[in-house]
Design an enzyme around this catalytic site. Structure first.
Site, PDB file in Angstrom:
ATOM      1  N   MET A  21       0.841  -1.202   0.000  1.00  0.00           N
ATOM      2  CA  MET A  21       0.000   0.000   0.000  1.00  0.00           C
ATOM      3  C   MET A  21       0.878   1.255   0.000  1.00  0.00           C
ATOM      4  O   MET A  21       0.412   2.343   0.372  1.00  0.00           O
ATOM      5  CB  MET A  21      -0.926   0.000   1.216  1.00  0.00           C
ATOM      6  N   GLY A  22       2.146   1.101  -0.377  1.00  0.00           N
ATOM      7  CA  GLY A  22       3.031   2.268  -0.426  1.00  0.00           C
ATOM      8  C   GLY A  22       3.515   2.672   0.957  1.00  0.00           C
ATOM      9  O   GLY A  22       3.477   1.866   1.889  1.00  0.00           O
ATOM     10  N   LEU A  24       6.586   3.160   1.690  1.00  0.00           N
ATOM     11  CA  LEU A  24       7.513   2.030   1.742  1.00  0.00           C
ATOM     12  C   LEU A  24       8.615   2.217   2.780  1.00  0.00           C
ATOM     13  O   LEU A  24       9.128   3.310   2.974  1.00  0.00           O
ATOM     14  CB  LEU A  24       8.137   1.809   0.362  1.00  0.00           C
ATOM     15  N   HIS A  25       8.943   1.119   3.441  1.00  0.00           N
ATOM     16  CA  HIS A  25      10.022   1.100   4.437  1.00  0.00           C
ATOM     17  C   HIS A  25      10.861  -0.150   4.198  1.00  0.00           C
ATOM     18  O   HIS A  25      10.609  -0.916   3.250  1.00  0.00           O
ATOM     19  CB  HIS A  25       9.431   1.138   5.855  1.00  0.00           C
ATOM     20  N   GLY A  27      10.929  -2.934   5.528  1.00  0.00           N
ATOM     21  CA  GLY A  27      10.177  -4.202   5.514  1.00  0.00           C
ATOM     22  C   GLY A  27       9.731  -4.543   4.098  1.00  0.00           C
ATOM     23  O   GLY A  27       9.929  -5.664   3.611  1.00  0.00           O
ATOM     24  N   HIS A  28       9.124  -3.541   3.445  1.00  0.00           N
ATOM     25  CA  HIS A  28       8.717  -3.755   2.048  1.00  0.00           C
ATOM     26  C   HIS A  28       9.933  -4.106   1.187  1.00  0.00           C
ATOM     27  O   HIS A  28       9.877  -4.986   0.331  1.00  0.00           O
ATOM     28  CB  HIS A  28       8.079  -2.483   1.472  1.00  0.00           C
ATOM     29  N   GLY A 138       4.453 -10.381   3.973  1.00  0.00           N
ATOM     30  CA  GLY A 138       5.200 -10.319   5.232  1.00  0.00           C
ATOM     31  C   GLY A 138       4.501 -11.087   6.340  1.00  0.00           C
ATOM     32  O   GLY A 138       3.290 -10.974   6.500  1.00  0.00           O
ATOM     33  N   GLN A 144      -3.068 -12.403   7.753  1.00  0.00           N
ATOM     34  CA  GLN A 144      -3.251 -12.051   6.338  1.00  0.00           C
ATOM     35  C   GLN A 144      -2.495 -13.030   5.430  1.00  0.00           C
ATOM     36  O   GLN A 144      -3.044 -13.533   4.443  1.00  0.00           O
ATOM     37  CB  GLN A 144      -2.742 -10.621   6.117  1.00  0.00           C
ATOM     38  N   SER A 176       6.382  -0.467  10.276  1.00  0.00           N
ATOM     39  CA  SER A 176       5.015  -0.379   9.765  1.00  0.00           C
ATOM     40  C   SER A 176       4.807   1.025   9.218  1.00  0.00           C
ATOM     41  O   SER A 176       5.333   2.001   9.781  1.00  0.00           O
ATOM     42  CB  SER A 176       4.016  -0.633  10.903  1.00  0.00           C
TER      43      SER A 176
HETATM   44  P1  AMP Z   1       1.376  -2.915   3.513  1.00  0.00           P
HETATM   45  O1  AMP Z   1       1.944  -1.885   2.595  1.00  0.00           O
HETATM   46  O2  AMP Z   1       1.390  -2.523   4.951  1.00  0.00           O
HETATM   47  O3  AMP Z   1       0.056  -3.468   3.039  1.00  0.00           O
HETATM   48  O4  AMP Z   1       2.387  -4.140   3.456  1.00  0.00           O
HETATM   49  C1  AMP Z   1       2.748  -4.725   2.228  1.00  0.00           C
HETATM   50  C2  AMP Z   1       3.469  -6.009   2.517  1.00  0.00           C
HETATM   51  O5  AMP Z   1       4.637  -5.739   3.293  1.00  0.00           O
HETATM   52  C3  AMP Z   1       2.632  -6.999   3.325  1.00  0.00           C
HETATM   53  O6  AMP Z   1       2.834  -8.309   2.812  1.00  0.00           O
HETATM   54  C4  AMP Z   1       3.182  -6.856   4.704  1.00  0.00           C
HETATM   55  O7  AMP Z   1       3.030  -8.022   5.497  1.00  0.00           O
HETATM   56  C5  AMP Z   1       4.641  -6.575   4.425  1.00  0.00           C
HETATM   57  N1  AMP Z   1       5.265  -5.908   5.567  1.00  0.00           N
HETATM   58  C6  AMP Z   1       4.746  -4.893   6.311  1.00  0.00           C
HETATM   59  N2  AMP Z   1       5.587  -4.573   7.313  1.00  0.00           N
HETATM   60  C7  AMP Z   1       6.644  -5.407   7.222  1.00  0.00           C
HETATM   61  C8  AMP Z   1       7.844  -5.592   7.986  1.00  0.00           C
HETATM   62  N3  AMP Z   1       8.124  -4.835   9.055  1.00  0.00           N
HETATM   63  N4  AMP Z   1       8.710  -6.544   7.592  1.00  0.00           N
HETATM   64  C9  AMP Z   1       8.438  -7.313   6.506  1.00  0.00           C
HETATM   65  N5  AMP Z   1       7.331  -7.198   5.752  1.00  0.00           N
HETATM   66  C10 AMP Z   1       6.441  -6.254   6.112  1.00  0.00           C
END
Ligand code: AMP
Length: 284
Positions: A21-22, A24-25, A27-28, A138, A144, A176
């Site tokens: 969902m953008g 981005l950090h 984790g992404h 993730g 999820q 996050s």
């Molecule tokens: P989101 O943009 O929050 O919908 O996350 C997109 C993807 O990144 C999802 O599959 C999340 O589970 C993953 N994600 C979010 N936070 C982290 C993190 N801290 N480490 C690894 N993956 C993550």
């Protein structure tokens, strides 16, 4: 997007998709790195999916940082960025949804009615558009990831779901996009999620296996943090996400905690070394 992905498949290339969902950090970016090791082309998507936000949730104020996101993706070596408009994904008259029964009603699903229906619907659409060989998610969002894996199995999709470990700040806080909502004091308080998971791990390492006793540890640790309000703190079977009474099989410790107005989730994944073994392996 369909045309580009179709072309890559026709050339027998291994297509990887990383839906986001953008905002981005790191984790992404860890999902992108993993995808880059296994696929070419790697396609990232950015779509803030209105259907997975409840009426009182943060859809309108969800962080949107498209310019810096696309720079990050370019630097990470992503081949294509798919960033559709809501109207393209949900044109007038849109009326078909994907729902994973049971699993989608527990925990996150109970706290956020309709959330997972929105998630599985949009992920199904992204998987249909791109038809990737691999899609990366993730484990930070454990329920999820589990739901999406179930959906691909139930609907015979040709995509393999790859679940990747959470990336954390040095003090343990899971990265996050919502962490930007925390003020300085709340940011400090937010480490309580990780501390609670650590406390459970210590008890398990000392031989405690009773889930109620472990839940007590969670609630005591979280309760000691004045900024924290627990939504749920549960120990559940890794497959069914039903509560368990003893830790003697693969399971998750799952947390959803409000820090001020910001709702954060985190988890600890626990596996037995071998089936029936008392020895446990922990994944933060
Ligand atoms: P989101 O943009 O929050 O919908 O996350 C997109 C993807 O990144 C999802 O599959 C999340 O589970 C993953 N994600 C979010 N936070 C982290 C993190 N801290 N480490 C690894 N993956 C993550």
């Amino acid at each position: 997007m369909k045309e580009a992905a179709r072309q890559a498949r026709a050339e027998s290339r291994v297509v990887g998709l990383v839906p986001t969902m953008g905002a981005l950090h790191a984790g992404h970016l860890s999902l992108i790195e993993r995808a880059k090791r296994e696929c070419s082309p790697v396609i990232a998507s950015i779509f803030v999916n209105p259907k997975q936000f409840g009426p009182n949730e943060d859809f309108s104020k969800y962080p949107r940082t498209f310019e810096s996101d696309s720079e990050k993706l370019q630097r990470a070596g992503v081949d294509s960025l798919f960033a559709p408009e809501a109207k393209e994904i949900y044109p007038d008259g849109f009326s078909t949804y994907v729902n994973v029964d049971g699993l989608s009603e527990r925990l996150e699903g109970r706290s956020r009615p309709g959330h997972f229906r929105g998630v599985t619907t949009v992920v199904m659409k992204l998987l249909q558009i791109v038809q990737p060989n691999f899609a990366y998610f993730g484990r930070k969002d454990a329920q999820q990831s589990r739901l999406i894996t179930q959906m691909t199995r139930d609907l015979n999709l040709d995509t393999e779901i790859v679940v990747c470990p959470p990336v954390r700040e040095p003090d343990g806080l899971a990265l996050s996009s919502r962490n930007v909502y925390l003020n300085a004091e709340e940011r400090k308080a937010a480490t309580v999620l990780y501390r609670a998971l650590e406390a459970v791990k210590s008890e398990l390492a000392a031989g405690v296996r009773d889930a109620l006793q472990l839940q007590g540890v969670l609630h005591r640790t979280l309760g000691a943090e004045p900024h924290a309000r627990v939504d749920y703190a549960e120990i559940v079977d890794a497959e069914s996400f039903e509560s368990i009474v003893r830790v003697n099989k693969s399971c998750y410790v799952l947390l959803a905690v409000f820090i001020g107005k910001t709702r954060l989730i985190d988890n600890l994944s626990i596996e037995t070394k071998s089936p029936g073994s008392e020895e446990l392996v922990f994944h933060f």
